[in-house]
Motif scaffolding. Structure first.
Motif, PDB file in Angstrom:
ATOM      1  N   GLN A   1      15.830 -10.614  10.962  1.00 13.51           N
ATOM      2  CA  GLN A   1      16.879  -9.913  10.225  1.00 13.51           C
ATOM      3  C   GLN A   1      18.243 -10.156  10.862  1.00 13.51           C
ATOM      4  N   MET A   2      18.291 -10.138  12.176  1.00 12.42           N
ATOM      5  CA  MET A   2      19.555 -10.357  12.875  1.00 12.42           C
ATOM      6  C   MET A   2      20.048 -11.792  12.694  1.00 12.42           C
ATOM      7  N   VAL A   3      19.139 -12.747  12.804  1.00  9.10           N
ATOM      8  CA  VAL A   3      19.517 -14.155  12.630  1.00  9.10           C
ATOM      9  C   VAL A   3      20.021 -14.394  11.209  1.00  9.10           C
ATOM     10  N   MET A   4      19.294 -13.888  10.214  1.00 13.97           N
ATOM     11  CA  MET A   4      19.688 -14.104   8.820  1.00 13.97           C
ATOM     12  C   MET A   4      21.011 -13.413   8.499  1.00 13.97           C
ATOM     13  N   ALA A   5      21.278 -12.274   9.135  1.00 13.72           N
ATOM     14  CA  ALA A   5      22.547 -11.586   8.908  1.00 13.72           C
ATOM     15  C   ALA A   5      23.711 -12.377   9.497  1.00 13.72           C
ATOM     16  N   LYS A   6      23.469 -13.018  10.631  1.00 19.85           N
ATOM     17  CA  LYS A   6      24.525 -13.804  11.285  1.00 19.85           C
ATOM     18  C   LYS A   6      24.778 -15.127  10.568  1.00 19.85           C
ATOM     19  N   TRP A   7      23.742 -15.719   9.962  1.00 22.16           N
ATOM     20  CA  TRP A   7      23.832 -17.021   9.300  1.00 22.16           C
ATOM     21  C   TRP A   7      23.343 -16.892   7.858  1.00 22.16           C
ATOM     22  N   PRO A   8      24.021 -16.153   6.992  1.00 20.45           N
ATOM     23  CA  PRO A   8      23.521 -15.938   5.636  1.00 20.45           C
ATOM     24  C   PRO A   8      23.394 -17.230   4.835  1.00 20.45           C
ATOM     25  N   GLY A   9      22.502 -17.213   3.884  1.00 18.33           N
ATOM     26  CA  GLY A   9      22.286 -18.374   3.025  1.00 18.33           C
ATOM     27  C   GLY A   9      20.804 -18.598   2.802  1.00 18.33           C
ATOM     28  N   ARG A  10      20.489 -19.794   2.353  1.00 10.16           N
ATOM     29  CA  ARG A  10      19.112 -20.174   2.032  1.00 10.16           C
ATOM     30  C   ARG A  10      18.431 -20.739   3.272  1.00 10.16           C
ATOM     31  N   PHE A  11      17.193 -20.323   3.515  1.00 12.02           N
ATOM     32  CA  PHE A  11      16.389 -20.825   4.629  1.00 12.02           C
ATOM     33  C   PHE A  11      15.050 -21.321   4.120  1.00 12.02           C
ATOM     34  N   LEU A  12      14.447 -22.220   4.852  1.00 10.37           N
ATOM     35  CA  LEU A  12      13.085 -22.670   4.587  1.00 10.37           C
ATOM     36  C   LEU A  12      12.199 -22.220   5.745  1.00 10.37           C
ATOM     37  N   LEU A  13      10.922 -22.030   5.445  1.00 10.48           N
ATOM     38  CA  LEU A  13       9.949 -21.590   6.441  1.00 10.48           C
ATOM     39  C   LEU A  13       8.718 -22.463   6.338  1.00 10.48           C
ATOM     40  N   ASN A  14       8.210 -22.899   7.456  1.00 17.46           N
ATOM     41  CA  ASN A  14       6.937 -23.617   7.488  1.00 17.46           C
ATOM     42  C   ASN A  14       5.945 -22.737   8.239  1.00 17.46           C
TER      43      ASN A  14
ATOM     44  N   GLY B   1      10.420 -13.574  23.476  1.00 15.30           N
ATOM     45  CA  GLY B   1      10.241 -14.642  22.506  1.00 15.30           C
ATOM     46  C   GLY B   1      11.529 -15.382  22.227  1.00 15.30           C
ATOM     47  N   ALA B   2      11.488 -16.171  21.161  1.00 13.12           N
ATOM     48  CA  ALA B   2      12.647 -16.965  20.769  1.00 13.12           C
ATOM     49  C   ALA B   2      12.668 -17.126  19.253  1.00 13.12           C
ATOM     50  N   ALA B   3      13.873 -17.316  18.733  1.00 12.73           N
ATOM     51  CA  ALA B   3      14.069 -17.563  17.312  1.00 12.73           C
ATOM     52  C   ALA B   3      15.033 -18.730  17.175  1.00 12.73           C
ATOM     53  N   TYR B   4      14.893 -19.486  16.080  1.00 12.19           N
ATOM     54  CA  TYR B   4      15.804 -20.610  15.893  1.00 12.19           C
ATOM     55  C   TYR B   4      16.102 -20.858  14.425  1.00 12.19           C
ATOM     56  N   ILE B   5      17.178 -21.592  14.214  1.00 12.44           N
ATOM     57  CA  ILE B   5      17.503 -22.184  12.926  1.00 12.44           C
ATOM     58  C   ILE B   5      17.664 -23.676  13.182  1.00 12.44           C
ATOM     59  N   SER B   6      16.948 -24.485  12.423  1.00 13.66           N
ATOM     60  CA  SER B   6      17.096 -25.931  12.556  1.00 13.66           C
ATOM     61  C   SER B   6      18.319 -26.385  11.767  1.00 13.66           C
ATOM     62  N   LYS B   7      18.736 -27.618  11.984  1.00 13.87           N
ATOM     63  CA  LYS B   7      19.853 -28.173  11.228  1.00 13.87           C
ATOM     64  C   LYS B   7      19.527 -28.268   9.743  1.00 13.87           C
ATOM     65  N   ALA B   8      18.233 -28.290   9.399  1.00 15.20           N
ATOM     66  CA  ALA B   8      17.792 -28.306   8.005  1.00 15.20           C
ATOM     67  C   ALA B   8      17.649 -26.883   7.451  1.00 15.20           C
ATOM     68  N   ARG B   9      18.133 -25.891   8.192  1.00 11.29           N
ATOM     69  CA  ARG B   9      18.088 -24.464   7.811  1.00 11.29           C
ATOM     70  C   ARG B   9      16.659 -23.949   7.699  1.00 11.29           C
ATOM     71  N   GLU B  10      15.817 -24.376   8.627  1.00 12.20           N
ATOM     72  CA  GLU B  10      14.461 -23.851   8.749  1.00 12.20           C
ATOM     73  C   GLU B  10      14.488 -22.756   9.814  1.00 12.20           C
ATOM     74  N   LEU B  11      13.873 -21.628   9.509  1.00 14.71           N
ATOM     75  CA  LEU B  11      13.773 -20.537  10.464  1.00 14.71           C
ATOM     76  C   LEU B  11      12.484 -20.665  11.249  1.00 14.71           C
TER      77      LEU B  11
END
Length: 89
Positions: free
Chosen positions: A48-61, A19-29
């Motif tokens: 969990q790994m992505v959020m640990a590497k890029w801590p902060g606020r994220f949005l989800l759709n 699979g794949a995971a991403y963070i958008s420039k708008a901080r959407e996971l």
């Protein structure tokens, strides 16, 4: 356009692409796991790994019918903040 900040490949224990995971420039996971590898915890582990590497606020759709993703993200600490609707005229 280039809406993505970073993309990651999701690998299983055998280092096979699942699979794949991403963070958008708008901080959407976002996460996608191949159907045959779902419900094994790989998506949760990847997030969990992505959020640990890029801590902060994220949005989800998440589509309301995607109960598995909703449950996973709630388990990761997500909070429901809004419903978004679409209308076509």
């Amino acid at each position: 356009s280039k809406p993505y900040h970073v993309w990651y490949l999701v690998l299983d224990d055998n280092e096979e692409w699942v699979g794949a995971a991403y963070i958008s420039k708008a901080r959407e996971l976002g996460i996608y796991i191949l159907r045959e590898y779902r419900r094994r915890g790989l998506g949760k582990q990847a997030m969990q790994m992505v959020m640990a590497k890029w801590p902060g606020r994220f949005l989800l759709n998440i589509h309301p019918s995607n109960a598995v993703s909703i449950k996973m993200f709630l388990g990761l600490g997500a909070q429901h903040i809004q419903n978004t609707y679409e209308i076509r005229a």
